[in-house]
Motif scaffolding. Structure first.
Motif, mmCIF file in Angstrom:
data_model
loop_
_atom_site.group_PDB
_atom_site.id
_atom_site.type_symbol
_atom_site.label_atom_id
_atom_site.label_comp_id
_atom_site.label_asym_id
_atom_site.label_seq_id
_atom_site.Cartn_x
_atom_site.Cartn_y
_atom_site.Cartn_z
ATOM 1 N N ILE A 131 0.844 -1.196 0.000
ATOM 2 C CA ILE A 131 0.000 0.000 0.000
ATOM 3 C C ILE A 131 0.878 1.245 0.000
ATOM 4 C CG2 ILE A 131 -1.917 1.183 1.147
ATOM 5 C CD1 ILE A 131 -2.446 -1.365 2.655
ATOM 6 N N GLY A 132 0.387 2.304 -0.592
ATOM 7 C CA GLY A 132 1.119 3.570 -0.561
ATOM 8 C C GLY A 132 0.172 4.716 -0.769
ATOM 9 N N LEU A 133 0.747 5.888 -0.949
ATOM 10 C CA LEU A 133 -0.060 7.067 -1.198
ATOM 11 C C LEU A 133 0.664 7.868 -2.278
ATOM 12 C CD1 LEU A 133 -2.672 8.117 0.058
ATOM 13 C CD2 LEU A 133 -1.277 9.659 1.448
ATOM 14 N N LEU A 134 -0.086 8.286 -3.297
ATOM 15 C CA LEU A 134 0.517 9.050 -4.396
ATOM 16 C C LEU A 134 -0.150 10.418 -4.490
ATOM 17 C CD1 LEU A 134 0.425 6.435 -7.324
ATOM 18 C CD2 LEU A 134 2.255 6.766 -5.648
ATOM 19 N N THR A 135 0.625 11.316 -5.018
ATOM 20 C CA THR A 135 0.008 12.589 -5.378
ATOM 21 C C THR A 135 -0.789 12.339 -6.647
ATOM 22 O OG1 THR A 135 1.933 13.159 -6.674
ATOM 23 C CG2 THR A 135 1.881 13.956 -4.401
ATOM 24 N N GLN B 270 5.710 -0.644 4.674
ATOM 25 C CA GLN B 270 6.916 -1.455 4.854
ATOM 26 C C GLN B 270 6.913 -2.676 3.934
ATOM 27 O OE1 GLN B 270 9.721 -0.933 6.551
ATOM 28 N NE2 GLN B 270 8.927 1.094 7.080
ATOM 29 N N THR B 271 5.763 -3.277 3.767
ATOM 30 C CA THR B 271 5.666 -4.473 2.932
ATOM 31 C C THR B 271 6.121 -4.143 1.515
ATOM 32 O OG1 THR B 271 3.705 -4.949 4.225
ATOM 33 C CG2 THR B 271 4.137 -6.399 2.373
ATOM 34 N N ALA B 272 5.647 -2.989 1.036
ATOM 35 C CA ALA B 272 6.003 -2.568 -0.320
ATOM 36 C C ALA B 272 7.487 -2.234 -0.405
ATOM 37 C CB ALA B 272 5.163 -1.372 -0.733
ATOM 38 N N LEU B 273 7.980 -1.534 0.623
ATOM 39 C CA LEU B 273 9.396 -1.139 0.617
ATOM 40 C C LEU B 273 10.295 -2.377 0.638
ATOM 41 C CD1 LEU B 273 9.215 1.852 3.140
ATOM 42 C CD2 LEU B 273 9.693 1.990 0.674
ATOM 43 N N PHE C 169 -3.391 -5.307 -9.013
ATOM 44 C CA PHE C 169 -3.077 -3.917 -8.691
ATOM 45 C C PHE C 169 -4.315 -3.034 -8.816
ATOM 46 C CE2 PHE C 169 -1.715 0.341 -9.851
ATOM 47 C CZ PHE C 169 -0.827 0.622 -8.824
ATOM 48 N N SER C 170 -4.463 -2.124 -7.857
ATOM 49 C CA SER C 170 -5.570 -1.177 -7.978
ATOM 50 C C SER C 170 -5.130 0.220 -7.561
ATOM 51 C CB SER C 170 -6.752 -1.638 -7.124
ATOM 52 O OG SER C 170 -6.415 -1.575 -5.770
ATOM 53 N N LEU C 171 -5.834 1.191 -8.049
ATOM 54 C CA LEU C 171 -5.538 2.596 -7.778
ATOM 55 C C LEU C 171 -6.850 3.272 -7.435
ATOM 56 C CD1 LEU C 171 -2.857 4.056 -7.897
ATOM 57 C CD2 LEU C 171 -3.318 4.647 -10.277
ATOM 58 N N LEU D 216 -3.885 9.596 -4.464
ATOM 59 C CA LEU D 216 -4.240 8.312 -5.064
ATOM 60 C C LEU D 216 -3.718 7.207 -4.146
ATOM 61 C CD1 LEU D 216 -3.137 9.001 -8.744
ATOM 62 C CD2 LEU D 216 -5.378 9.414 -7.693
ATOM 63 N N LEU D 217 -4.511 6.209 -3.968
ATOM 64 C CA LEU D 217 -4.132 5.115 -3.076
ATOM 65 C C LEU D 217 -3.828 3.861 -3.893
ATOM 66 C CD1 LEU D 217 -4.157 4.706 0.122
ATOM 67 C CD2 LEU D 217 -6.235 3.409 -0.317
ATOM 68 N N PRO D 218 -2.526 3.603 -4.139
ATOM 69 C CA PRO D 218 -2.181 2.390 -4.883
ATOM 70 C C PRO D 218 -2.136 1.178 -3.953
ATOM 71 C CG PRO D 218 -0.203 3.661 -4.446
ATOM 72 C CD PRO D 218 -1.330 4.369 -3.750
#
Lengths: 795, 128
Positions: free
Chosen positions: A175-179, A189-192, A254-256, A269-271
């Motif tokens: 999970i992350g957060l995008l502009t 952390q999982t993504a990193l 994958f979803s956005l 945006l929440l990827p």
């Protein structure tokens, strides 16, 4: 608490002004105090130390309120002079300050109080400390409460944030957060961990350019499009892959998701990425194994049918369709027994109750039927062998699986083999007839006088001819035994007669070998057996014993009866047989090496045939021997064997001949085995058995005959047992004692509907011999008493 | 005792005839096929017919049926002779109407005895 202090100042004002209005206000303040105290209790409920403080505060407040009440009361009674009033007010102040001290302690304990509140609190305490500004003290308690509540709120909020953070970081998902223009604000952390990066390295970087999308041009294109769409407020989702540095490929769902602000504008945006590798694999494996099973079932030459608990076909493979010449749709949902198994080639209807296909479902044990017939679509019959096994899913009975084979080819081959043996036998015997016949005639001098030498030579030829004839016979026997085609024709026979006759027949052979042949302790015993076959066993064992005995040796026959078995022993005084050779003896074409080189004229099949014949009778064969100490060959036969399938009509004749004092039973049962067994058990118990196979015959027999008991199977082929019972009632035979013997699970109503005279109901396969005899005894009501030994007393 | 012996194997016929020749009062007529047997049966008065089951042209069973149709042979006992079955398999033939079965190889020295035993047994059974 504030209210408490308010109450105090009100009391004070009251004391000073003597105005009754103050009292009304005091009353309200008291109520508020009590409420605030409750609130305080709730707030500190989670902390033992604070709880103690709260209790102390409550006590102080109570004391304070009581005190002011007292003052009011005293004033009302005009018992207060000015001095007294002052003293009381001073005491009140002391109480108040004590209370404040406690509140202080409480506040200190909650160490994170907000600064502003702190200042307000201290100011309020200062004010409260002067008796004149006592009213201000009222707010102290309120402030303490407020401070405590604020503190709690922030602690909780922080804890909640931490929890969310933990979930965010450690979730299985990426999970992350995008502009909105696709730059990374944050990633979990999982993504990193997936790409081995840390937060600072990727912050502000365009998501498309991050290692998550390495070697994935197609994914990048989809992402770019996705970001544009999501920025416009659309939810985007696609499947892609992630290739790790080690080249390991991960399937990603994958979803956005656009995140909207208060104004409905997309702010972030929440990827989100989900590792689908395992699911994909599982899915692949499941469909793989499904396909494989399907392919196997289709390729099998064996027909496979799955039946549900009612016996309806729910699956049928292509081989089964082919064998039965039905299309799948014509069989699905049909009852298997009714569709392909209900009738035999001879036209007789097959009993559904005893159908092995269905019994499996009911009883949960699998069965194999090596020869049976299924009906094809065109009503022709196909010979089959089948195995029916219960289908148990999650411990629940789910029907059965029937696997069957078209055995047409096998049966043809069997017939060919059979025909071959028969032809070979014929072709060998025909010339043997002439050769042996000619030699016999020569021996008898029909060809003129022979010289001694000529006689000897002709004799040799004739003996070897005899041996060839025996070999042909033995081969035919073995062939039949191995094919399971040897049928015994059982009849009552006297064993002593059989033994005497065998000995008599072999006496010339014994004399020829100069061996003494004797018998001792031979019982005059009747038993059911195939007398030709028993004679064959006896002849074989005795002639072996003679041939392997030294000159002037002895061969002795003896017998014993033990545990329902008759044991017949043939003892010789030969060289004996070693342990290792004993084992080989009963195999086909096994002759034991021996230094004894006299011609034995054996075929190497004799003992193997003896073994098979004894076993066919339900007995055994064996040998006891010590090297140098002779051998004892023995075989056993069951003494209680009553297995003659006597036609019903003969039984009736028989019944007339036998003493009328014995009870007569009519056994109506179409299943051969069950009828057999019942006849055996009941005959042994001393009853005269008349067995029939149909309802029609049952009625016919009972019309002609008096019977003491009817043993009735409800599922007779031509007429239901219930109908038989009704018919009997109509014909005035409603009083005959009855034992209903059925595989059906009868309920009370059904049982009540199937009675005649004294009636018992027995469930097939559950009832033991003992229970059967017990039931017979019961319904005969003491007129006769039977016991298992077959002794019978007339009661 | 007038007896007809039908067997396509000449050696077997010879052995049987030598075995029976010393029996006082026995007269054996030979037949080498079913057709011949039928001919003899139709023209002679017989006491017993011994019929081999496996004969080329017309087998024993067919011959049996045809002989039974002859007016003068309705009640002549017919004994089957065969190398195809064993002692314990003769029941089927007896059910078909044979008086008995002689199994090859037979002993020519006791053939007369065997035939007499069969005839007596058949007589007993028809009486019963």
């Amino acid at each position: 608490m504030g209210q408490c202090l308010k109450g105090e100042s009100i009391v004070r004002a009251y004391l000073l002004t003597d105005d009754q209005n103050f009292l009304v206000e005091r009353e309200l303040a008291s109520k508020r105090v009590s409420k605030d105290l409750d609130k305080l209790d709730k707030l500190v409920a989670d902390n033992a130390e604070q709880k103690t403080f709260a209790t102390a505060v409550r006590q102080f407040v109570q004391k304070r309120v009581d005190y002011s009440s007292k003052i009011v009361t005293l004033n009302r009674m005009n018992k207060l002079d000015e001095n007294e009033t002052r003293r009381r007010v001073r005491e009140s102040a002391a109480l108040t300050s004590s209370l404040v001290k406690h509140l202080h302690l409480m506040r200190d304990k909650e160490n994170d109080l907000l600064q502003i509140r702190q200042a307000q609190f201290d100011a309020a305490i200062d004010r409260a400390n002067s008796v004149e500004s006592a009213l201000a003290l009222a707010s102290i308690l309120a402030l303490t409460l407020a401070a405590l509540m604020t503190y709690r709120y922030f602690t909780e909020k922080t804890q909640l944030d931490k929890r969310y953070r933990a979930i965010f970081d450690h979730t299985y998902q990426f999970i992350g957060l995008l502009t909105t223009d696709g730059r990374i604000v944050e990633a979990n952390q999982t993504a990193l961990k997936l790409v081995g990066a840390d937060q600072s390295q990727i912050k502000g970087v365009k998501f498309v350019d991050t290692p998550w999308w390495n070697d994935n041009p197609e994914g990048k294109r989809l992402l770019q499009e996705g970001i544009e769409k999501a920025a416009k407020g659309e939810f985007v989702r696609f499947e892609t892959v992630h290739t790790s540095k080690d080249g390991e490929v991960m399937a990603i769902d994958f979803s956005l998701k656009p995140v909207f602000d208060k104004n409905g504008e997309v702010s972030y945006l929440l990827p989100e990425g989900r590792d689908m590798t395992e699911q994909k694999l599982i899915q692949m494996r499941i469909s793989e194994s499904e396909n494989r099973v399907q392919a196997i079932l289709t390729c099998l030459a064996e027909g496979i049918c799955q039946l549900d608990v009612d016996g309806k076909i729910v699956y049928i493979n292509s081989a089964a369709q082919q064998i039965l010449q039905y299309k799948e749709a014509e069989l699905l949902g049909q009852f298997m027994h009714e569709k392909v198994h209900h009738v035999r080639p001879d036209g007789t209807i097959r009993n559904k109750e005893n159908c092995p296909l269905l019994r499996v479902i009911k009883e949960g044990t699998s069965c194999r039927v090596s020869e049976d017939w299924f009906v094809r679509k065109d009503d022709s019959f196909v010979p089959v062998e089948y195995v029916s096994s219960p289908l148990v899913l999650d411990g629940k009975n789910n029907g059965a699986v029937v696997a069957f084979q078209d055995i047409t080819a096998r049966k043809e081959a069997e017939n060919r083999v059979s025909e071959f043996y028969s032809t070979v036998s014929h072709e060998l015997r025909t010339p043997l007839t002439s050769i042996r016949g000619a030699l016999r005639l020569m021996e008898a001098g029909k060809g003129g006088e022979l010289s001694a030498r000529g006689k000897q030579l002709i004799g040799m030829g004739r003996q070897e001819c005899d041996r060839l004839v025996r070999l042909v016979n033995d081969i035919l026997d073995i062939r039949k035994l191995e094919a399971g085609k040897l049928e015994l024709s059982l009849a009552k026979a006297n064993i002593k007669t059989l033994i005497d006759r065998s000995i008599e027949n072999l006496r010339p052979l014994a004399e020829e070998h100069r061996v003494k042949l004797s018998a001792e302790g031979i019982l005059d015993l009747e038993l059911a057996c195939d007398k030709d076959r028993v004679t064959q066993i006896l002849t074989n064992l005795i002639s072996n014993a003679i041939k392997f005995s030294p000159q002037d040796g002895t061969v002795t026959l003896s017998m014993s009866v033990k545990a329902n078995f008759l044991k017949i022993m043939v003892r010789d005084t030969g060289a004996g047989i070693s342990q290792s050779n004993q084992k080989k003896l009963f195999r086909v074409f096994q002759q034991v090496d021996s230094s004894d080189s006299r011609p034995k004229g054996g075929t190497g099949l004799g003992l193997a045939i003896c073994k098979a014949l004894a076993e066919q009778h339900g007995g055994q064969v064996g040998v006891e021997s010590k090297e140098g100490d002779g051998s004892t060959f023995w075989f056993t036969l069951p003494v209680d064997m009553v297995s003659m399938e006597v036609p019903a009509i003969n039984n009736i004749l028989l019944a007339h001949h036998v003493s009328e004092e014995r009870p007569k039973v009519v056994i109506a049962e179409d299943d051969d085995f069950t009828r057999h067994l019942l006849t055996q058990q009941l005959t042994k118990a001393g009853l005269i058995c008349i067995s029939v196979q149909t309802g029609e015959d049952t009625l016919e027999i009972l019309r002609k005959q008096e019977a003491d008991l009817l043993f009735l199977d409800l599922g007779l082929p031509d007429m239901d047992g219930v109908k038989v019972i009704e018919e009997l009632k109509e014909r005035g035979r409603g009083n005959i004692p009855l034992i209903v013997y059925t595989a059906r699970d009868l309920n009370a109503t059904q049982k009540a509907g199937t009675t005649l005279g004294t009636t018992r109901h027995l469930t097939k396969s559950l009832a033991t011999e003992e229970q059967i005899l017990e039931a017979v005894n019961e319904v005969l009501q003491g007129r006769w008493t039977l016991d298992v030994k077959g002794e019978m007393k007339n009661g | 005792m007038e007896i007809l012996l039908a067997d396509d194997d000449a050696n077997i016929r010879t052995v049987a005839i030598i075995g029976l020749e010393d029996e006082p009062g026995w007269n054996v007529t030979e037949a080498s096929s079913g057709f011949q047997a039928l001919e003899v049966a139709g023209s002679q008065s017989l006491d017993v017919i011994v019929l081999d089951m496996m004969m080329p042209g017309m087998d024993g069973m067919t011959t049996f049926g045809k002989i039974r149709e002859l007016d003068n042979c309705k009640n002549v006992p017919i004994i089957f002779m065969t190398a195809k079955v064993q002692k314990n398999e003769v029941d089927g033939y007896i059910k078909l109407g044979a008086a008995g079965v002689i199994i090859k190889p037979f002993d020519p020295l006791s053939l007369a005895q065997e035939i007499m035993a069969i005839l007596e047994k058949a007589k007993e059974e028809s009486r019963a």
